[in-house]
Design a protein around this motif. Sequence first.
Motif, PDB file in Angstrom:
ATOM      1  N   ASN A  33       0.819  -1.210   0.000  1.00  0.00           N
ATOM      2  CA  ASN A  33       0.000   0.000   0.000  1.00  0.00           C
ATOM      3  C   ASN A  33       0.855   1.262   0.000  1.00  0.00           C
ATOM      4  N   TYR A  34       2.139   1.124   0.275  1.00  0.00           N
ATOM      5  CA  TYR A  34       3.030   2.266   0.244  1.00  0.00           C
ATOM      6  C   TYR A  34       3.582   2.420  -1.155  1.00  0.00           C
ATOM      7  N   VAL A  35       3.448   3.604  -1.713  1.00  0.00           N
ATOM      8  CA  VAL A  35       3.915   3.838  -3.069  1.00  0.00           C
ATOM      9  C   VAL A  35       5.409   4.123  -3.071  1.00  0.00           C
ATOM     10  N   VAL A  71      -4.074  14.837  -1.238  1.00  0.00           N
ATOM     11  CA  VAL A  71      -4.612  13.630  -1.852  1.00  0.00           C
ATOM     12  C   VAL A  71      -4.784  13.910  -3.334  1.00  0.00           C
ATOM     13  N   LYS A  73      -5.571  11.499  -6.931  1.00  0.00           N
ATOM     14  CA  LYS A  73      -5.803  10.203  -7.587  1.00  0.00           C
ATOM     15  C   LYS A  73      -5.705   9.034  -6.602  1.00  0.00           C
ATOM     16  N   ASN A  74      -6.398   9.167  -5.482  1.00  0.00           N
ATOM     17  CA  ASN A  74      -6.472   8.128  -4.449  1.00  0.00           C
ATOM     18  C   ASN A  74      -5.126   7.814  -3.786  1.00  0.00           C
ATOM     19  N   VAL A  75      -4.206   8.761  -3.799  1.00  0.00           N
ATOM     20  CA  VAL A  75      -2.922   8.592  -3.114  1.00  0.00           C
ATOM     21  C   VAL A  75      -2.754   9.734  -2.116  1.00  0.00           C
ATOM     22  N   THR A  77      -0.421  11.810   0.253  1.00  0.00           N
ATOM     23  CA  THR A  77       0.999  12.126   0.362  1.00  0.00           C
ATOM     24  C   THR A  77       1.252  12.886   1.651  1.00  0.00           C
ATOM     25  N   LYS A 106       3.947   8.063   0.682  1.00  0.00           N
ATOM     26  CA  LYS A 106       2.671   8.024  -0.026  1.00  0.00           C
ATOM     27  C   LYS A 106       1.928   6.748   0.335  1.00  0.00           C
ATOM     28  N   TYR A 107       0.620   6.898   0.544  1.00  0.00           N
ATOM     29  CA  TYR A 107      -0.255   5.779   0.867  1.00  0.00           C
ATOM     30  C   TYR A 107      -1.336   5.672  -0.194  1.00  0.00           C
ATOM     31  N   ARG A 108      -1.528   4.513  -0.752  1.00  0.00           N
ATOM     32  CA  ARG A 108      -2.620   4.280  -1.695  1.00  0.00           C
ATOM     33  C   ARG A 108      -3.871   4.051  -0.862  1.00  0.00           C
TER      34      ARG A 108
END
Length: 148
Positions: A33-35, A71, A73-75, A77, A106-108
């Motif tokens: 889940n972490y980008v 936030v 696109k659903n991420v 930061t 970053k978290y999705r």
Amino acid sequence: MNLVRFENPRYNVNRTLVDELFNNFLKNDYQENYVSNGGISPATNVFETEKEFKVEVLLPGFVKEDLQLNVHKNVLTVKVEKEEKENDEAYKFAHREFSAKSFEKKYRLPKSVDAEKISAKFENGILVIELLKKEEALEKEPIEIKVS
């Protein structure tokens, strides 16, 4: 007799290489889940209740003005920028184990999170981000259906 820490740079390089190898090999779904974390990753707790997710990020040495959250696109930061102060020439580090450095994490976000209702507070070095779930994602009481 003095106790002296033995540090051979050659072993530190090998240890880092082995740590990275095992960390990549043993990745699990939670870590996916972490980008990106830019190499520095503060301690993080993630909680889920029926109505929300809560993310706690440990940020000692930072102040609220250093934080940037957004936030897109659903991420989600979390970005912290802190300029390192120049060291006074009279003092040089004999040993250094910590510093407050800038980072970006970053978290999705799951599709069940309502991006318009995200809130955050920063207190005592802990950033708490509350991510409310959308109404349609909340678990509701089961509806009994009568068979005719």
